[in-house]
Write a protein that holds these residues in place. Structure first.
Motif, mmCIF file in Angstrom:
data_model
loop_
_atom_site.group_PDB
_atom_site.id
_atom_site.type_symbol
_atom_site.label_atom_id
_atom_site.label_comp_id
_atom_site.label_asym_id
_atom_site.label_seq_id
_atom_site.Cartn_x
_atom_site.Cartn_y
_atom_site.Cartn_z
ATOM 1 N N MET B 218 28.191 -20.631 41.479
ATOM 2 C CA MET B 218 29.044 -19.454 41.339
ATOM 3 C C MET B 218 30.261 -19.487 42.252
ATOM 4 S SD MET B 218 27.837 -17.590 38.981
ATOM 5 C CE MET B 218 28.666 -16.038 39.247
ATOM 6 N N ASP B 219 30.333 -20.484 43.143
ATOM 7 C CA ASP B 219 31.500 -20.570 44.015
ATOM 8 C C ASP B 219 32.610 -21.408 43.379
ATOM 9 O OD1 ASP B 219 30.259 -22.955 44.148
ATOM 10 O OD2 ASP B 219 30.249 -23.136 46.322
ATOM 11 N N ASP B 220 32.506 -21.659 42.105
ATOM 12 C CA ASP B 220 33.575 -22.358 41.385
ATOM 13 C C ASP B 220 34.165 -21.378 40.377
ATOM 14 O OD1 ASP B 220 35.101 -23.948 39.559
ATOM 15 O OD2 ASP B 220 34.071 -25.701 40.350
ATOM 16 N N VAL B 221 35.468 -21.231 40.426
ATOM 17 C CA VAL B 221 36.128 -20.239 39.578
ATOM 18 C C VAL B 221 35.988 -20.595 38.094
ATOM 19 C CG1 VAL B 221 38.420 -21.289 39.598
ATOM 20 C CG2 VAL B 221 38.217 -18.811 39.512
ATOM 21 N N GLN B 222 35.755 -21.863 37.786
ATOM 22 C CA GLN B 222 35.546 -22.263 36.384
ATOM 23 C C GLN B 222 34.239 -21.676 35.851
ATOM 24 O OE1 GLN B 222 36.752 -26.582 35.587
ATOM 25 N NE2 GLN B 222 36.553 -26.549 37.798
ATOM 26 N N THR B 223 33.228 -21.631 36.718
ATOM 27 C CA THR B 223 31.959 -21.026 36.315
ATOM 28 C C THR B 223 32.145 -19.532 36.059
ATOM 29 O OG1 THR B 223 30.888 -22.615 37.796
ATOM 30 C CG2 THR B 223 29.521 -20.869 36.919
ATOM 31 N N LEU B 224 32.946 -18.896 36.903
ATOM 32 C CA LEU B 224 33.223 -17.469 36.712
ATOM 33 C C LEU B 224 33.920 -17.238 35.375
ATOM 34 C CD1 LEU B 224 34.472 -16.293 40.230
ATOM 35 C CD2 LEU B 224 32.168 -16.304 39.317
ATOM 36 N N ALA B 225 34.908 -18.109 35.081
ATOM 37 C CA ALA B 225 35.622 -17.977 33.812
ATOM 38 C C ALA B 225 34.669 -18.182 32.638
ATOM 39 C CB ALA B 225 36.758 -19.000 33.763
ATOM 40 N N ALA B 226 33.750 -19.151 32.782
ATOM 41 C CA ALA B 226 32.784 -19.426 31.714
ATOM 42 C C ALA B 226 31.885 -18.210 31.475
ATOM 43 C CB ALA B 226 31.941 -20.638 32.076
ATOM 44 N N PHE B 306 28.975 -24.179 23.128
ATOM 45 C CA PHE B 306 30.071 -23.881 24.060
ATOM 46 C C PHE B 306 29.864 -24.712 25.328
ATOM 47 C CE2 PHE B 306 29.819 -20.103 21.418
ATOM 48 C CZ PHE B 306 31.155 -19.843 21.156
ATOM 49 N N LEU B 307 30.848 -25.507 25.663
ATOM 50 C CA LEU B 307 30.806 -26.298 26.904
ATOM 51 C C LEU B 307 31.960 -25.800 27.772
ATOM 52 C CD1 LEU B 307 30.417 -29.773 25.154
ATOM 53 C CD2 LEU B 307 28.589 -28.558 26.330
ATOM 54 N N LEU B 308 31.697 -24.780 28.562
ATOM 55 C CA LEU B 308 32.775 -24.142 29.323
ATOM 56 C C LEU B 308 32.410 -24.095 30.801
ATOM 57 C CD1 LEU B 308 33.311 -21.146 26.881
ATOM 58 C CD2 LEU B 308 34.750 -23.161 27.047
ATOM 59 N N GLY B 309 33.292 -24.593 31.650
ATOM 60 C CA GLY B 309 33.026 -24.562 33.091
ATOM 61 C C GLY B 309 33.443 -25.858 33.754
ATOM 62 N N ALA B 310 32.745 -26.184 34.844
ATOM 63 C CA ALA B 310 33.075 -27.396 35.613
ATOM 64 C C ALA B 310 32.161 -28.534 35.164
ATOM 65 C CB ALA B 310 32.892 -27.137 37.103
ATOM 66 N N PHE B 311 32.752 -29.570 34.596
ATOM 67 C CA PHE B 311 31.985 -30.716 34.114
ATOM 68 C C PHE B 311 32.445 -31.977 34.810
ATOM 69 C CE2 PHE B 311 31.489 -27.589 30.820
ATOM 70 C CZ PHE B 311 30.188 -27.764 30.383
ATOM 71 N N ALA B 331 35.011 -26.337 23.813
ATOM 72 C CA ALA B 331 34.872 -26.781 25.199
ATOM 73 C C ALA B 331 36.060 -26.299 26.017
ATOM 74 C CB ALA B 331 34.774 -28.301 25.265
ATOM 75 N N GLY B 332 35.885 -26.277 27.326
ATOM 76 C CA GLY B 332 36.981 -25.882 28.203
ATOM 77 C C GLY B 332 36.640 -26.191 29.642
ATOM 78 N N THR B 333 37.556 -26.769 30.338
ATOM 79 C CA THR B 333 37.370 -27.048 31.758
ATOM 80 C C THR B 333 38.741 -27.187 32.406
ATOM 81 O OG1 THR B 333 36.291 -28.501 33.373
ATOM 82 C CG2 THR B 333 37.236 -29.565 31.461
ATOM 83 N N ALA B 334 38.757 -27.088 33.721
ATOM 84 C CA ALA B 334 40.012 -27.289 34.451
ATOM 85 C C ALA B 334 40.034 -28.643 35.134
ATOM 86 C CB ALA B 334 40.190 -26.173 35.479
ATOM 87 N N ARG B 335 39.055 -29.476 34.818
ATOM 88 C CA ARG B 335 39.018 -30.809 35.430
ATOM 89 C C ARG B 335 39.747 -31.805 34.547
ATOM 90 N NH1 ARG B 335 36.461 -31.372 39.766
ATOM 91 N NH2 ARG B 335 36.518 -33.623 39.526
ATOM 92 N N PRO B 336 40.910 -32.272 35.000
ATOM 93 C CA PRO B 336 41.741 -33.138 34.151
ATOM 94 C C PRO B 336 41.024 -34.408 33.685
ATOM 95 C CG PRO B 336 42.944 -32.436 36.108
ATOM 96 C CD PRO B 336 41.533 -32.012 36.295
#
Lengths: 207, 418
Positions: B218-226, B306-311, B331-336
């Motif tokens: 939960m300390d990753d903002v991508q998880t919060l967005a997911a 749905f694959l959303l968050g930090a992968f 899917a969605g992530t902020a990891r390039p």
């Protein structure tokens, strides 16, 4: 004992690879072993690293650790349905703290550092840059600008704005293509590592 | 009885006696010459030793920083003069936690300040300055042991604060504008438009929806967005009376996800349909989790994933397995590094910022829409400075125009304060 470990490792490796053919009982067994052992392993690691290593050892020098411990205890309220709602407080604390901490990190990395890296002379210092450097600088400046246009949500992607946004997504996709190839090559090393284990450590076919 | 030795009697001839006396005279002469020259040598040595150390050395914590700076001030040596000065430089020494001295810097004559920018807030420091001359040096009195401190305000980040303040003000402005009923325009995002259709497809096919919130906590903002998107997805699932299952790799994510889905089911008026088993913890181990999710996909055959968050390395494994069972995947992530895999294997991909925009886009709430519009102001500022900075840098390097150089320096100063 060492040979036994090798055989177990080979059995589990091949079991996981059997998933490439189809889901089967061997894979399910390996999956269950993997999950069970890793879950237990993490329980032990978290206990000794976090509870003992951080809280128990440092509880007298660092009073703030008691706040974390108290929030942890509140999380356990979920186990009692009547007071389960209390567990939302530590959760709210984590979500709020995360959002606050990341806000400045994102400002710093996504705006400040990005803009600073993009500010560069297109022609090179004192006309000294080669043609390749000039093109490279131009691509970075235009690519960053076009990419930002693509992620601008307040305007419809039409006309010149839309064309710039399309340029932006092209730049992003080309970048992803290069990244894809690079990452695939690094993943191959994982496969090579497993094959090395099977053919080298286990079967001894390669030295 | 003690026997005393007999004393020998030596008779020295006259010629030998003369030669001996002459030799003694030469020796005395040489010795007296050497003695006469010694005062000169002593006086030279005294001159070099007389270089005076610096005085009034003071070390103090630098105010309004992150605790990494300590400033030193001193009065230079009295021998540090432009004319006939003896001082050739100064060496700054530091001892950390009463350890061995470390030389930090060599400074030129005339220096009277130094800033140590590598201090740590948990260490105790003491400093002294060595004054250097041609053949000698003089060590100053060491400072009292001290520590550096971290202040509440960091002056280095002043411009960062200013830009954040402008964007925050823009967010508040747009939130208030939206609250007054003004419609705020947000362009369509294909991946988010597809959510309802994807859940509808699962309902029609009678197969479940799989939601994977990444492998971070939960300390990753991508998880919060997911989890924000999960709120909307589970609300649609509750409305359609479809089924969701959500394996997670973090216990806190499990707790938060259960709360989110429960709230959605209650908002849909179907609290009875909610079940804690919709969300289950698997393991924190990355590939143990992947093995479990892969098995789940091939056994349950979800219609929508749905694959959303930090992968991380698992992104392609999950996406390919989902693809193999014919699921529609968003899917969605902020990891390039992982986005290319999602783009290759999924039907819709939320790229970086689109993942964070999703919550505002889906909720249509004034607060979230205002936040998204405020972020667009930030992007507008960034775009402006990218153009202005590039133009200024090009002109500055090509034609070396003074005012443009100043603008470029200022821009570098502003954006290096991160």
């Amino acid at each position: 004992m060492e040979h036994f470990g090798l055989w177990v490792g080979a059995f589990l490796t091949l079991g996981i690879y059997s998933f490439l053919y189809r889901d089967n009982a061997w894979y399910k067994l390996c999956e269950a072993i993997f999950i069970g052992i890793s879950a237990g392993y993490w329980v032990v690691i978290l206990f000794w690293d976090n509870f003992y290593g951080k809280f128990w050892i440092g509880r007298e020098e660092e009073p703030m650790l008691w706040v974390g411990a108290a929030l942890g205890v509140l999380m356990l309220c979920r186990l009692v349905p009547r007071i389960g709602w209390i567990s939302r407080w530590p959760l709210a604390f984590i979500v709020g703290a995360t959002a606050g901490l990341w806000m400045m990190n994102y400002f710093s990395s996504n705006i400040m550092a990005q803009v600073q890296s993009t500010i560069m002379p297109l022609l090179g210092e004192g006309y000294s840059a080669s043609f390749g450097e000039i093109v490279g600088n131009f691509v970075i400046a235009v690519g960053t600008f076009a990419g930002l246009i693509y992620f601008y949500f307040s305007k419809e992607h039409k006309g010149a704005f839309g064309a710039t946004a399309r340029l932006g997504i092209w730049v992003i996709m080309i970048t992803f293509g290069a990244s894809f190839g690079y990452t695939v090559m690094s993943r191959m090393s994982l496969l090579i590592g497993r094959i090395d284990f099977l053919l080298g450590d286990w079967l001894g076919l390669i030295q | 009885m003690i026997v005393e030795p007999q004393q020998a009697r030596v008779v020295i001839p006259g010629t030998v006696r003369f030669l001996l006396l002459a030799f003694l005279a030469v020796v005395v002469s040489i010795t007296s010459t050497a003695t006469a020259s010694e005062p000169n040598a002593d006086s030279t040595l005294l001159e070099t030793q007389q270089v005076e150390p610096v005085t009034s050395l003071v070390a103090q914590d630098f105010k309004y920083d992150n605790g990494e700076r300590i400033e030193l001030f001193w009065v230079p040596s009295v021998d540090d003069r432009l004319v006939d000065g003896l001082v050739t430089g100064y060496e700054v020494y530091r001892t950390v936690n009463e350890g061995d001295p470390q030389r930090l810097a060599i400074l030129p004559p005339g220096a009277n300040t130094f800033r140590d920018e590598a201090a740590e807030i948990d260490s105790v420091y003491s400093y002294y300055i060595t004054t250097l001359a041609e053949e000698t040096s003089a060590k100053s009195v060491a400072t009292e042991p001290m520590t550096s401190e971290r202040e509440w305000l960091n002056r280095d980040r002043g411009y960062l604060f200013l830009i954040a303040f402008v964007i925050a003000a823009a967010v508040i402005f747009f939130v208030e504008t939206a609250k007054r009923g003004k419609k705020l325009f947000i362009r369509k995002i294909a991946g988010l438009e597809a959510i309802d259709d994807a859940v509808g497809r699962a309902t029609e096919m009678g197969r479940p929806v799989l939601f994977v919130p990444g492998i971070h906590d939960m300390d990753d903002v991508q998880t919060l967005a997911a989890l924000t998107i999960l709120g909307r997805v589970s609300r649609t699932i509750a409305d359609y009376d479809s089924k969701i299952f959500m394996p997670v790799s973090r216990s806190l994510v499990m707790t938060a996800a259960r709360e989110t889905i429960k709230s959605s089911y209650m908002a849909a008026g179907r609290p009875d349909a909610y079940n804690d088993d919709m969300v289950n913890y698997v393991t924190d181990e990355q590939f143990g989790y992947v093995a479990s999710v892969d098995g789940l996909i091939v056994r349950e055959k979800p219609a929508t994933i749905f694959l959303l968050g930090a992968f991380f390395a698992e992104s392609l494994i999950l996406a390919e397995t989902g693809n193999s069972v014919g699921a529609i995947q968003i899917a969605g992530t902020a990891r390039p590094a992982q986005l290319p895999f999602f783009i290759a294997a999924c039907d819709f991909t939320l790229i970086g910022e689109e993942l964070f925009a999703a919550s505002a886009y889906l909720s249509d709430e004034p607060k979230q829409l205002g936040s998204l519009k405020g972020q667009d102001v930030g992007k507008g500022i960034a775009m402006f400075f990218v153009i202005a900075g590039t133009v200024a840098a090009t002109i500055s390097y090509a034609w070396d125009i003074g005012p443009v150089n100043d603008v470029l320096d200022w821009l570098n100063q502003v954006f290096s304060s991160n």
